[in-house]
Design a protein around this motif. Structure first.
Motif, short mmCIF file in Angstrom:
data_model
loop_
_atom_site.label_atom_id
_atom_site.label_comp_id
_atom_site.label_asym_id
_atom_site.label_seq_id
_atom_site.Cartn_x
_atom_site.Cartn_y
_atom_site.Cartn_z
N THR A 108 0.88 -1.24 0.03
CA THR A 108 -0.09 0.06 -0.06
C THR A 108 0.78 1.29 0.03
O THR A 108 0.41 2.55 0.15
N TYR A 109 2.29 0.99 -0.10
CA TYR A 109 2.97 2.33 0.20
C TYR A 109 2.64 3.32 -0.82
O TYR A 109 2.62 4.49 -0.52
N PRO A 110 2.46 3.32 -2.30
CA PRO A 110 2.15 4.06 -3.16
C PRO A 110 1.10 5.09 -2.74
O PRO A 110 1.13 6.44 -3.01
N PHE A 111 0.05 4.83 -2.11
CA PHE A 111 -1.13 5.63 -1.53
C PHE A 111 -0.63 6.61 -0.70
O PHE A 111 -0.93 7.76 -0.53
N GLN A 112 0.57 6.37 0.21
CA GLN A 112 1.26 7.18 1.13
C GLN A 112 1.85 8.35 0.53
O GLN A 112 1.70 9.42 0.94
N VAL A 113 2.55 7.84 -0.67
CA VAL A 113 2.98 9.14 -1.44
C VAL A 113 2.29 9.98 -2.07
O VAL A 113 2.41 10.93 -1.85
N VAL A 114 1.28 9.42 -2.37
CA VAL A 114 0.08 10.41 -3.13
C VAL A 114 -0.50 11.29 -2.13
O VAL A 114 -0.42 12.51 -2.49
N ARG A 115 -0.84 10.80 -1.08
CA ARG A 115 -1.55 11.55 -0.05
C ARG A 115 -0.45 12.68 0.54
O ARG A 115 -0.56 13.75 0.66
N ALA A 116 0.95 12.22 0.78
CA ALA A 116 1.81 13.42 1.30
C ALA A 116 1.98 14.24 0.21
O ALA A 116 2.11 15.64 0.52
N ARG A 117 2.09 14.16 -1.08
CA ARG A 117 2.27 15.18 -2.13
C ARG A 117 0.93 16.00 -2.29
O ARG A 117 1.28 17.28 -2.45
N LEU A 118 -0.07 15.54 -1.86
CA LEU A 118 -1.29 16.39 -2.26
C LEU A 118 -1.50 17.32 -0.82
O LEU A 118 -2.06 18.26 -0.85
N GLN A 119 -1.04 16.73 0.34
CA GLN A 119 -1.15 17.62 1.57
C GLN A 119 -0.10 18.70 1.82
O GLN A 119 0.10 19.37 2.74
N GLN A 120 1.01 18.82 0.79
CA GLN A 120 1.75 19.91 0.85
C GLN A 120 1.21 21.27 0.73
O GLN A 120 -0.09 21.58 0.28
N ARG A 121 1.78 22.28 1.39
CA ARG A 121 1.32 23.60 1.63
C ARG A 121 1.30 24.31 0.15
O ARG A 121 2.49 24.18 -0.46
N PRO A 122 0.24 25.06 -0.44
CA PRO A 122 0.26 25.67 -1.44
C PRO A 122 1.60 26.66 -1.71
O PRO A 122 1.90 27.41 -0.53
N SER A 123 2.07 27.09 -2.74
CA SER A 123 3.00 28.13 -2.93
C SER A 123 2.46 29.50 -2.49
O SER A 123 1.27 29.44 -2.18
N SER A 124 3.08 30.42 -2.47
CA SER A 124 2.73 31.79 -1.89
C SER A 124 1.71 32.46 -2.91
O SER A 124 1.20 33.42 -2.25
N ASP A 125 1.53 32.01 -3.76
CA ASP A 125 0.54 32.48 -4.76
C ASP A 125 -0.76 31.73 -4.74
O ASP A 125 -1.79 31.99 -5.11
#
Length: 320
Positions: free
Chosen positions: A243-260
């Motif tokens: 199931t590890y790929p789901f963890q990677v997808v979730r972590a990348r989605l949960q990053q903070r948006p850029s300054s814009d």
């Protein structure tokens, strides 16, 4: 009339002690986070580093990452996001074991003997989905705090409360549930882990008891902390690899948006397409080494604490 009165009292006492599973799970979750949090920070930073523009330093391997974070950010960097991790893990494990036990009781109500692997899987999946819906905002904050570095371009969050307040002000309530889709898919992780744990546990009990007749109390006496450590580690390895790929997808989605205010990834499918395009299959397994180093011994700690706390609570219940 007098014969029917003890039944409600017995039921109330039984319901009261169903919370022993939640208490044991919460204690296990806290012990796990306290011991393994620095590896969780390293794993999260590897997961989101897609080789393109990033405010994160570049790490060669797990040891180099720990050394670099300690040198540049100190102990505070290694324990970034510790408070939401403690809260999230303690609440998650407590709710997980509680929901899991309740689901097993419901599925076994009309069954004689032990549950089948399929019903263990259904119980674990149900518990995991409920926990995911309850705790996703906490895990989102933990991920963002772990990704804050001295190179971070936007105003950093000062802690759990400030992060929640800032996210709701800048991105709205819906942002607290970014990553919920891969999070729900990750329910399969717990389902696989608990199904493997239960089946391996039955195998060890059968092996140790041989042909001796046993009940639930003798099962407790047959297993020790070494058995629980082996069971926890083995079941965790199986779950992580699948199931590890789901963890990677979730972590990348949960990053903070850029300054814009624009997110790096728009949704789960965007993450999958971009990761496959630029990094291939390997991209879906970034950070798996610190993940295994963290979670395999962590699973052993979790189940040692859980099973032993559960034994103590059952002993107290018998004395009550």
């Amino acid at each position: 009339m007098s014969q029917s009165q003890p039944q409600p009292q017995s039921k109330s006492k039984s319901e009261r002690w169903q919370w022993e599973n939640g208490t044991a799970g919460a204690a296990a979750g806290f012990a796990t986070v306290a011991a393994m949090h620095p590896l969780d920070v390293v794993r999260t930073r590897f997961q989101v580093n897609d080789g393109r523009v990033s405010t994160l330093p570049s790490y060669k391997n797990t040891a180099h990452a720990i050394f670099t974070i300690a040198r540049l950010e100190g102990l505070r960097g290694l324990y970034a996001g510790f408070n939401p991790a403690v809260i999230g893990s303690t609440v998650s494990w407590g709710l997980y074991f509680f929901f899991y036990d309740r689901a097993k009781q419901r599925h076994s109500k009309n069954k004689e003997g032990k549950l089948s692997p399929g019903l263990h899987l259904a119980s674990a999946a149900e518990a995991g989905a409920l926990v995911c819906l309850c705790t996703n905002p906490i895990w989102l904050v933990k991920t963002r705090l772990q990704l804050q570095t001295p190179l971070h371009q936007t105003q950093p969050y000062s802690g759990l409360y400030d992060a929640l307040r800032t996210i709701m002000r800048e991105e709205g309530w819906s942002a607290l549930y970014r990553g919920i889709i891969p999070g729900l898919f990750l329910v399969s992780h717990g389902a696989i882990q608990f199904t493997a744990y239960e089946e391996l546990r039955k195998g060890i009990i059968d092996f140790k008891s041989k042909d001796r007749k046993k009940d639930s109390e003798s099962d407790d006496k047959l297993l020790n902390s070494v058995d629980y450590a082996i069971l926890g580690a083995s079941s965790k390895i199986a779950a992580v690899l699948l199931t590890y790929p789901f963890q990677v997808v979730r972590a990348r989605l949960q990053q903070r948006p850029s300054s814009d205010g624009i997110p790096r990834y728009m949704d789960s499918w965007h993450v999958v397409k971009e990761t496959a395009r630029f990094e291939g299959v390997r991209g879906f397994y970034k950070g798996i080494t610190p993940n295994l180093l963290k979670n395999v011994p962590a699973a052993s700690i979790t189940f040692i604490v859980y099973e032993n706390v559960l034994k103590l609570l059952k002993m107290a219940r018998r004395k009550d």
